[in-house]
Design an enzyme around this catalytic site. Structure first.
Site, PDB file in Angstrom:
ATOM      1  CG  HIS A 164      -2.064   0.925   1.092  1.00  0.00           C
ATOM      2  ND1 HIS A 164      -1.988   2.262   1.354  1.00  0.00           N
ATOM      3  CD2 HIS A 164      -3.322   0.694   0.654  1.00  0.00           C
ATOM      4  CE1 HIS A 164      -3.165   2.810   1.107  1.00  0.00           C
ATOM      5  NE2 HIS A 164      -3.987   1.896   0.675  1.00  0.00           N
ATOM      6  CG  ASP A 177      -8.465  -4.518  -2.794  1.00  0.00           C
ATOM      7  OD1 ASP A 177      -9.664  -4.338  -2.556  1.00  0.00           O
ATOM      8  OD2 ASP A 177      -7.742  -3.676  -3.338  1.00  0.00           O
TER       9      ASP A 177
HETATM   10  N1  ACO Z   1       4.213  -7.492  -4.753  1.00  0.00           N
HETATM   11  C1  ACO Z   1       5.538  -7.440  -4.945  1.00  0.00           C
HETATM   12  N2  ACO Z   1       6.277  -6.325  -4.784  1.00  0.00           N
HETATM   13  C2  ACO Z   1       5.639  -5.213  -4.413  1.00  0.00           C
HETATM   14  C3  ACO Z   1       4.260  -5.185  -4.191  1.00  0.00           C
HETATM   15  C4  ACO Z   1       3.527  -6.393  -4.362  1.00  0.00           C
HETATM   16  N3  ACO Z   1       2.218  -6.429  -4.155  1.00  0.00           N
HETATM   17  N4  ACO Z   1       3.880  -3.928  -3.833  1.00  0.00           N
HETATM   18  C5  ACO Z   1       5.002  -3.200  -3.838  1.00  0.00           C
HETATM   19  N5  ACO Z   1       6.066  -3.970  -4.175  1.00  0.00           N
HETATM   20  C6  ACO Z   1       7.483  -3.547  -4.228  1.00  0.00           C
HETATM   21  C7  ACO Z   1       7.772  -2.715  -5.470  1.00  0.00           C
HETATM   22  O1  ACO Z   1       8.162  -3.540  -6.559  1.00  0.00           O
HETATM   23  C8  ACO Z   1       8.883  -1.844  -4.968  1.00  0.00           C
HETATM   24  O2  ACO Z   1      10.065  -2.627  -4.912  1.00  0.00           O
HETATM   25  P1  ACO Z   1      11.512  -1.937  -5.182  1.00  0.00           P
HETATM   26  O3  ACO Z   1      11.693  -0.943  -4.069  1.00  0.00           O
HETATM   27  O4  ACO Z   1      12.456  -3.059  -5.141  1.00  0.00           O
HETATM   28  O5  ACO Z   1      11.417  -1.294  -6.531  1.00  0.00           O
HETATM   29  C9  ACO Z   1       8.482  -1.560  -3.519  1.00  0.00           C
HETATM   30  O6  ACO Z   1       7.701  -2.690  -3.118  1.00  0.00           O
HETATM   31  C10 ACO Z   1       7.664  -0.280  -3.350  1.00  0.00           C
HETATM   32  O7  ACO Z   1       6.528  -0.389  -4.184  1.00  0.00           O
HETATM   33  P2  ACO Z   1       5.923   0.802  -5.043  1.00  0.00           P
HETATM   34  O8  ACO Z   1       5.384   0.256  -6.314  1.00  0.00           O
HETATM   35  O9  ACO Z   1       6.896   1.927  -5.126  1.00  0.00           O
HETATM   36  O10 ACO Z   1       4.731   1.224  -4.117  1.00  0.00           O
HETATM   37  P3  ACO Z   1       3.521   2.146  -4.517  1.00  0.00           P
HETATM   38  O11 ACO Z   1       3.168   2.885  -3.297  1.00  0.00           O
HETATM   39  O12 ACO Z   1       3.825   2.957  -5.726  1.00  0.00           O
HETATM   40  O13 ACO Z   1       2.372   1.110  -4.914  1.00  0.00           O
HETATM   41  C11 ACO Z   1       0.600  -0.434  -4.709  1.00  0.00           C
HETATM   42  C12 ACO Z   1       1.371   0.713  -4.054  1.00  0.00           C
HETATM   43  C13 ACO Z   1       0.154  -0.005  -6.111  1.00  0.00           C
HETATM   44  C14 ACO Z   1      -0.634  -0.714  -3.875  1.00  0.00           C
HETATM   45  C15 ACO Z   1       1.509  -1.689  -4.780  1.00  0.00           C
HETATM   46  O14 ACO Z   1       1.856  -2.108  -3.480  1.00  0.00           O
HETATM   47  C16 ACO Z   1       0.849  -2.853  -5.552  1.00  0.00           C
HETATM   48  O15 ACO Z   1       0.950  -2.893  -6.776  1.00  0.00           O
HETATM   49  N6  ACO Z   1       0.164  -3.780  -4.823  1.00  0.00           N
HETATM   50  C17 ACO Z   1      -0.548  -4.861  -5.514  1.00  0.00           C
HETATM   51  C18 ACO Z   1      -1.881  -4.352  -6.037  1.00  0.00           C
HETATM   52  C19 ACO Z   1      -2.877  -4.117  -4.936  1.00  0.00           C
HETATM   53  O16 ACO Z   1      -3.076  -4.953  -4.065  1.00  0.00           O
HETATM   54  N7  ACO Z   1      -3.529  -2.953  -5.001  1.00  0.00           N
HETATM   55  C20 ACO Z   1      -4.563  -2.576  -4.045  1.00  0.00           C
HETATM   56  C21 ACO Z   1      -4.062  -1.460  -3.182  1.00  0.00           C
HETATM   57  S1  ACO Z   1      -5.213  -1.056  -1.930  1.00  0.00           S
HETATM   58  C22 ACO Z   1      -6.434  -0.224  -2.724  1.00  0.00           C
HETATM   59  O17 ACO Z   1      -6.282   0.430  -3.708  1.00  0.00           O
HETATM   60  C23 ACO Z   1      -7.701  -0.368  -2.150  1.00  0.00           C
END
Ligand code: ACO
Length: 432
Positions: free
Chosen positions: A309, A366
């Protein structure tokens, strides 16, 4: 309004010149550097893709503390509201700012009843969508269509109340009708005798040939799930509602844009993606390690859906409540869902994995919702529709707050241009 901290000033040095920037503090103690004068004073912008460090507005609706794992609606912890309130009460709280009295609650509920039907002409729209149309496509198109049936401009509080209850009530009807259309069944009409969530479950699952019994345990679960989704600060869809609303677009058009933003798999669409991911794991023999390895592999676009998140760097408070609701719903419906076992194993292994620990990735709201919805009888392509239904009071409240905010201007971020500058122009007859 957030206070200006007279004792604190941020200083930015640009081209040898020091620019003093006021520091603002909100009621929860979060601070922000006020850069509104930066371009004028120093001829520089700020660069923040994804707006991870950008405050776009002042808002009194919800507060998220990602370090503490805390979510408040109008100051009340979401745990308290989920335990003691109905979704309609929480919608009132978000839109009006206070919990309703008995009289206010009755008046609000009466407006819900009055506006629950959809115009007969709109019903014909449903027939024109292809059978496999995603319900989010239908939902967004139907919501923007409402503006052509109710084109009045919302000016007074009374107008906004009517537009808000009309939208809340009709969205539920549209959601149920789009499901019925997708399975080729006649629609079930809303009933003034039923509460908001009982009505919704009845419209979804009753039919002329089944005797659908409305189960109070499932009605409570539905209320709780919708409350958990009701608002969440300036997330992607809410910011979209505000951005569209900032141009003066009407409530229906702004909410339609929010629904489209919510649909994406990184936002509300994740609840459907979680179930697809769990089903894939099940199909491939139930091994969670492969899904975890794929999520960690930077050459693979797959992520662990329902994990991570932007704000929460600890447990999402909503996720724990959903997990509890999930077990209650499964117990009530007598469902034994192997996907729950897979989800629990996946959660346990990911939480113990250094990749997820280092990045502070925890289950989000979720992760478990789909399992509860499945047990209640919802197909997976309806999950994001349910999220939209829950988020609607938040979108309405945010749109309304934007309209009343004296600081608000049309949303218009800047950019750093990376294209060419004045390339030689070649007339078309001389181009290869
Ligand atoms: N699985 C694997 N790696 C992940 C995940 C994940 N679910 N989420 C984040 N990471 C990693 C990224 O690859 C990144 O790694 P790095 O530092 O080595 O490059 C690090 O964690 C930081 O992630 P960001 O993408 O910079 O985080 P951001 O805040 O931009 O994204 C998000 C947040 C979109 C929710 C992300 O965690 C994700 O894609 N999760 C999966 C989708 C999901 O469950 N979305 C629902 C969110 S809740 C909602 O909207 C109600």
């Amino acid at each position: 309004m957030a206070d200006e901290l007279k004792s604190q000033v941020a200083e930015l040095r640009v081209d040898g010149q020091v620019v003093a920037l006021p520091v603002l503090e909100d009621t929860a103690g979060f601070r922000a550097v006020d850069i509104r004068g930066l371009w004028k004073d120093a001829r520089v912008y700020t660069y923040d893709p994804g707006f991870g460090c950008t405050v776009s507005c002042q808002s009194a609706i919800s507060h998220v503390d990602g370090e503490k794992g805390q979510l408040l609606y109008r100051g009340y912890p979401v745990e308290v509201l989920t335990e003691h309130c109905t979704f309609v009460e929480v919608a009132y709280l978000l839109i009006h700012g206070t919990l309703p009295t008995h009289a206010q609650s009755e008046k609000f509920s009466a407006l819900f009843n009055r506006h629950s039907m959809i115009h007969e002409d709109m019903r014909t729209f449903f027939r024109r969508y292809p059978e496999r149309a995603h319900p989010m496509a239908v939902l967004s198109a139907m919501v923007v269509s409402l503006s052509s049936f109710y084109p009045e401009v919302e000016q007074t509080d009374e107008d906004i109340d009517i537009a808000a209850t009309r939208l809340l009530s009709k969205l539920r009807t549209i959601a149920a009708f789009s499901y019925k259309k997708s399975i080729g069944e006649p629609v079930s009409q809303p009933s003034y005798k039923l509460s908001y969530c009982a009505n919704f479950l009845n419209m979804m699952f009753s039919s002329p040939v089944t005797d659908y019994q409305i189960d109070p345990v499932l009605v409570r679960a539905m209320n709780q799930l919708l409350i958990l989704h009701a608002d969440h600060g300036q997330n992607c869809s809410t910011s979209t509602v505000r951005l569209v609303g900032s141009s003066g677009a009407n409530l229906y058009a702004s909410v339609c844009a929010g629904i489209c933003a919510l649909w994406g798999p990184l936002h509300g669409g994740a609840n459907q993606e979680v179930i697809e991911m769990l089903k894939t794991i099940q199909r491939e023999g139930g091994h969670v390690d492969k899904a975890i390895a794929q999520a960690k592999d930077k050459t693979n676009p797959r992520r662990l859906m329902g994990f991570g998140h932007r704000i929460y760097k600890t447990f999402d408070p909503r996720a724990g409540i959903v997990k509890k609701i999930c077990t209650e719903v499964l117990a009530r419906t007598g469902t034994r869902d192997p996907l729950l076992d897979i989800a629990m194993e996946l959660e346990g292994k990911a939480l113990a994995d250094p990749y997820f620990i280092e990045r502070k990735l925890y289950p989000n709201v979720d992760f478990y919702t789909g399992i509860a919805y499945r047990a209640m009888g919802f197909p997976s392509d309806m999950f994001t529709v349910l999220f939209a239904l829950g988020r609607l009071p938040g979108w309405i409240a945010q749109w309304q707050e934007l309209r009343r905010d004296p600081h608000q201007r049309i949303g218009r971020p800047m950019q750093l241009y990376t294209g060419p500058m004045n390339p030689a122009f070649v007339p078309i007859e001389k181009r290869p």
